[in-house]
Structure formats: C-alpha cells, structure tokens
Scaffold this motif. Sequence first.
Motif, PDB file in Angstrom:
ATOM      1  N   GLY A 145       0.955  -1.218  -0.104  1.00 55.16           N
ATOM      2  CA  GLY A 145      -0.047   0.117  -0.028  1.00 55.16           C
ATOM      3  C   GLY A 145       0.854   1.340  -0.176  1.00 55.16           C
ATOM      4  O   GLY A 145       2.051   1.115   0.075  1.00 55.16           O
ATOM      5  N   THR A 146       0.297   2.546   0.120  1.00 53.95           N
ATOM      6  CA  THR A 146       1.025   3.635   0.064  1.00 53.95           C
ATOM      7  C   THR A 146       0.503   4.514   1.011  1.00 53.95           C
ATOM      8  O   THR A 146      -0.859   4.733   1.131  1.00 53.95           O
ATOM      9  CB  THR A 146       0.980   4.002  -1.463  1.00 53.95           C
ATOM     10  N   SER A 147       1.297   5.565   1.423  1.00 51.41           N
ATOM     11  CA  SER A 147       0.906   6.676   2.199  1.00 51.41           C
ATOM     12  C   SER A 147       1.517   7.925   1.543  1.00 51.41           C
ATOM     13  O   SER A 147       1.190   9.020   2.139  1.00 51.41           O
ATOM     14  CB  SER A 147       1.396   6.693   3.566  1.00 51.41           C
ATOM     15  N   VAL A 148       2.028   7.714   0.403  1.00 56.86           N
ATOM     16  CA  VAL A 148       2.805   8.861   0.065  1.00 56.86           C
ATOM     17  C   VAL A 148       2.357   9.224  -1.681  1.00 56.86           C
ATOM     18  O   VAL A 148       2.490  10.354  -2.208  1.00 56.86           O
ATOM     19  CB  VAL A 148       4.467   9.050  -0.335  1.00 56.86           C
ATOM     20  N   GLU A 149       1.625   8.362  -2.412  1.00 55.45           N
ATOM     21  CA  GLU A 149       1.235   8.559  -3.633  1.00 55.45           C
ATOM     22  C   GLU A 149      -0.025   9.475  -3.671  1.00 55.45           C
ATOM     23  O   GLU A 149      -0.983   9.253  -2.950  1.00 55.45           O
ATOM     24  CB  GLU A 149       0.846   7.067  -4.173  1.00 55.45           C
ATOM     25  N   PRO A 150       0.176  10.866  -4.198  1.00 56.34           N
ATOM     26  CA  PRO A 150      -0.903  11.744  -3.768  1.00 56.34           C
ATOM     27  C   PRO A 150      -2.195  11.563  -4.535  1.00 56.34           C
ATOM     28  O   PRO A 150      -3.162  11.698  -4.219  1.00 56.34           O
ATOM     29  CB  PRO A 150      -0.557  13.082  -4.550  1.00 56.34           C
ATOM     30  N   TRP A 151      -2.288  10.733  -5.717  1.00 60.13           N
ATOM     31  CA  TRP A 151      -3.579  10.392  -6.340  1.00 60.13           C
ATOM     32  C   TRP A 151      -4.252   8.942  -6.245  1.00 60.13           C
ATOM     33  O   TRP A 151      -4.938   8.247  -6.799  1.00 60.13           O
ATOM     34  CB  TRP A 151      -3.408  10.603  -7.862  1.00 60.13           C
ATOM     35  N   ALA A 152      -3.463   8.220  -5.186  1.00 62.81           N
ATOM     36  CA  ALA A 152      -3.869   6.973  -4.703  1.00 62.81           C
ATOM     37  C   ALA A 152      -5.294   6.979  -4.092  1.00 62.81           C
ATOM     38  O   ALA A 152      -5.489   8.193  -3.274  1.00 62.81           O
ATOM     39  CB  ALA A 152      -2.892   6.376  -3.643  1.00 62.81           C
ATOM     40  N   LEU A 153      -5.974   5.862  -4.247  1.00 61.66           N
ATOM     41  CA  LEU A 153      -7.451   5.834  -3.604  1.00 61.66           C
ATOM     42  C   LEU A 153      -7.367   5.506  -2.167  1.00 61.66           C
ATOM     43  O   LEU A 153      -6.223   5.022  -1.826  1.00 61.66           O
ATOM     44  CB  LEU A 153      -8.383   5.280  -4.701  1.00 61.66           C
ATOM     45  N   ASP A 154      -8.596   5.854  -1.722  1.00 56.56           N
ATOM     46  CA  ASP A 154      -8.490   5.366  -0.181  1.00 56.56           C
ATOM     47  C   ASP A 154      -8.186   3.828   0.225  1.00 56.56           C
ATOM     48  O   ASP A 154      -7.573   3.652   1.140  1.00 56.56           O
ATOM     49  CB  ASP A 154      -9.905   5.874   0.363  1.00 56.56           C
ATOM     50  N   ASN A 155      -8.761   2.776  -0.944  1.00 52.74           N
ATOM     51  CA  ASN A 155      -8.419   1.467  -0.664  1.00 52.74           C
ATOM     52  C   ASN A 155      -6.913   1.138  -0.617  1.00 52.74           C
ATOM     53  O   ASN A 155      -6.528  -0.011  -0.162  1.00 52.74           O
ATOM     54  CB  ASN A 155      -9.368   0.555  -1.329  1.00 52.74           C
ATOM     55  N   ARG A 195      -4.669   2.969   0.795  1.00 51.00           N
ATOM     56  CA  ARG A 195      -3.769   3.501   1.928  1.00 51.00           C
ATOM     57  C   ARG A 195      -4.317   2.975   3.416  1.00 51.00           C
ATOM     58  O   ARG A 195      -5.320   2.372   3.159  1.00 51.00           O
ATOM     59  CB  ARG A 195      -4.240   4.923   2.101  1.00 51.00           C
ATOM     60  N   PRO A 196      -3.470   3.014   4.321  1.00 45.78           N
ATOM     61  CA  PRO A 196      -2.006   3.476   4.281  1.00 45.78           C
ATOM     62  C   PRO A 196      -0.997   2.547   3.968  1.00 45.78           C
ATOM     63  O   PRO A 196      -1.318   1.391   3.912  1.00 45.78           O
ATOM     64  CB  PRO A 196      -2.083   3.862   5.496  1.00 45.78           C
ATOM     65  N   ALA A 197       0.164   2.668   3.815  1.00 43.74           N
ATOM     66  CA  ALA A 197       1.072   1.834   3.708  1.00 43.74           C
ATOM     67  C   ALA A 197       1.396   1.001   5.246  1.00 43.74           C
ATOM     68  O   ALA A 197       1.346   1.620   6.094  1.00 43.74           O
ATOM     69  CB  ALA A 197       2.557   2.484   3.397  1.00 43.74           C
TER      70      ALA A 197
END
Length: 449
Positions: free
Chosen positions: A196-206, A208-210
């Motif tokens: 998952g990711t906490s830094v990708e600005p256009w990542a969607l809620d699902n 997140r988070p890393a």
Amino acid sequence: MTSTESPNPLRELAPSELREHTASTLARARDRSVALTDAVDDEDLTRQHSKLMSPLVWDLAHIGSQEELWLVRDVGGREPLRPDIDDLYDAFQHPRADRPSLPLLGPAEARAYVREVRSKAFDVLDQAPLEGRKLTEAAFAFGMIAQHEQQHDETMLATHQLRRGEPVLHAPEPPPRRVGGAAPEVVVPAGRFLMGTSVEPWALDNERPAHEVHVDTFVIDTFPVTCGQYVAFLETGGYDEPRWWSEAGWAYRSEHDIAAPRFWRREADGWWRTRFGVHEPVPADEPVVHVSFYEAEAYAAWAGKRLPTEAEWEKAARHDPATGRSLRYPWGDEEPTAEHANLGQRHLRPAVIGAYPAGASPLGVHQLIGDVWEWTSSDFGGYPGFTAFPYREYSEVFFGPGYKVLRGGSFGTDAVAIRGTFRNWDYPIRRQIFSGFRCARDPRPDERA
Ligand SMILES: [Fe+2]
C-alpha cells in the motif's frame, strides 16, 4: 532492514506545473472518451449491448455528472449546472440493466453537457488552491476524476467488445516477444515488505495506508497464463471435472454451461475468438483474457498451483530486495511508457508474453502491469488503518467476501489509473472485463531459504 516506499514526483512539482500536468491528464481522458463514443452512431450509443453494461451514452453523461459534483460544485463551490439529472447518473440508484429505460440525455445533449462541465472544471483548476484541504491536496480531486473517467473508458471499451457488428476501433499491433529464455517461475524469499501507500498523492482510499506485511516464501509465474496453456486445461476436460473447481465455481460453471473463456468458439481447426468485431484464431502466446475468478481458480488447481494472494502479487511487483524499498511500479519509479507496459488502449489486445522486458520487476516477474487484469485469491477489504475518503461509496461499501481483488491493469487501462498499489475488485463470476491471471504456489523444501 526498514521498509520504505519511493517518493512521488508529483509532490516535487511547482503549482503551475502541477496544474499543467493535471490539465493534460484530464484532456487525455477526454480524448479517449470522445474517441470511444464517436466511433459508433447514435443508435449504438443509446442501445444496451449487454445487460451487464450501461448504454455508452449513460457512461458519457455519468463521467460529466461526477466531474460536476466533485470539481465544479465541491472544489469550485459553483452553482449546479444540472441538479435535475444527478439522480439519473448516480450508479447506486440504478442498476445497469435498468439504465436504458431512464429518461437519459441523448447523444447531442450528453456531449454538450460534458463539454460545459469540463470548461468549468478547467476554470476551477486554474483558481483552486491545491493545498490546505485534503480533497485538493496535490490536486487529488482532479486526479480522482481523471481516473474515474479513464475507468469508465475501460468499461466503454468492454462494451465495445460486447457490441456486435463490424470493427470500429483500430490500433497498431503490440510488440513481439523480446525476452529469450526466462525461467517460468520466480521464487520470492520470505520477509517483510511495505504494502500500500501513504505518499502517492492520487492513490485512492483503499490503497492506503502503507503497512508492513510479512509474506512467506512463495513461487510465482514469471508471466501471465497464456491462451496456449489454457487450451491444455480445456482439452484435458478441465471444464468437466468438478475436482478442479470450488463448490461455488462449479455451481456457476454448471448453471451457465460455461465451457471456454468468453468470446471463444471451437471450430474444426481449433479455437477462435471474436475481438472487437474481428474473428481470429486464439493466439497461443498471448495471456488469456475474459476468464472469471472461478475459471482462473480451476485452472490453477489443475496446474497443481493456486492464485497468488494480493500481498504476494504486490510483493512480486514492488519489492526491491537490494534496497528493501517498495517501488511505484515494477520497473521503478518513472511513469509508465510504451517500453514498460501495454496500457491505455494503445493496442487492442494483450501483448504476447515476453514483450516487455523493460517492465520486469526487480524480482524478475514480467507483465505485472498492463495486458490483463490479474485475479488474486484475496477478498476486497480495507488495510489496517483504512479511512474512507472522500466518500464511503468509493470502496468501503464493497468490502467483504463478495468481491475478489484484481491487480495490474489491462491493455485498456490508462497509466493514470494504475500503479503498483492500485486495487480493482469485481464479482468472481465476471468475465466481460479484461481479466486474466497468473499462478503461484507454495515452495518445495529445496526452494525455501
Ligand atoms: Fe462511475
């Protein structure tokens, strides 16, 4: 080793560069929506080509309606353009099968509406502060709407595949095989990685988070399962043997009398398929597409394997064992190019296996991004610490055992709507989507570290 994730280049952009990047991403989506809807006449636009799909003209106006709601009204604080049609284009109010009977905007009206919304959305993009509010931070809402439009473009592409008649879409052939003798499987040693990711600005809620996940040693196919491999399953009676199928899968296969991937037909000289109106022999070296989760699961059991979990898929795609970092894409952190992956409807089919050596992951797994969506064995759910954003209906209402996760995008997925962390979900019976799979398995004793 502490796991980290790659930084995102969007965050380095000056506000004017971010606006320009966002505007061109929105424009690319619109060019594609226009191409997909201009390719057919008005009757084709308003007709329902399959009960599984909306009429194309519904998708078009729905794209505009979501853009109006989020960018014009919410971010821009502007007056509604067409509050009277909100309900018609709310996907939760009307199942796809009912949409043709609604008093929808006609083709000319729908085109005028989306143009007007877009011109207002561009005004808002010029003026809105791209910070200070979670919805507009790094232009998130604009990125979300660009992804939404591209997702509907992929849906419209699937409607084109279901449409009968002469071909109306055209594209060059994908590249040929460019990899020599790659091993058929890759062993991924046990260990933790950041999922998952906490830094990708256009990542969607699902996405997140890393969060750190321990994954046991597993073995994964280097390439997606090909049509040729799938034919071997078919020809040895794979569809007639309940032992390869789960109970639910066998019930589905029997009830619908499914005996091959969707759009395939047996002829005297072998298997043929229809692809966007073209009737052609099934190509042996191309990843199989238009199979349901249940078919993928049955093939894997027949092959003595299983489907990968979502965590296994993402580790194979993003984990760099040399640095411990989780990359944005299998090939690294740069945005996808034509050398990396078969994306964006650049071609109207998956590429043969081995066509994208530059897109391989550090672990040596190929074609994880593009070509075909890959079924995983995982149910769709929230990561630890999940927060619904910007609304529960984006993903949270779909969490649960009813939906299986697909990863990696297809030839019909645009680059803005795919990354190493991106999660798609669908019912396990779905096969009009561009879905394929690869297999995984537990290691033999000699394959454990
Ligand atoms: Fe939508």
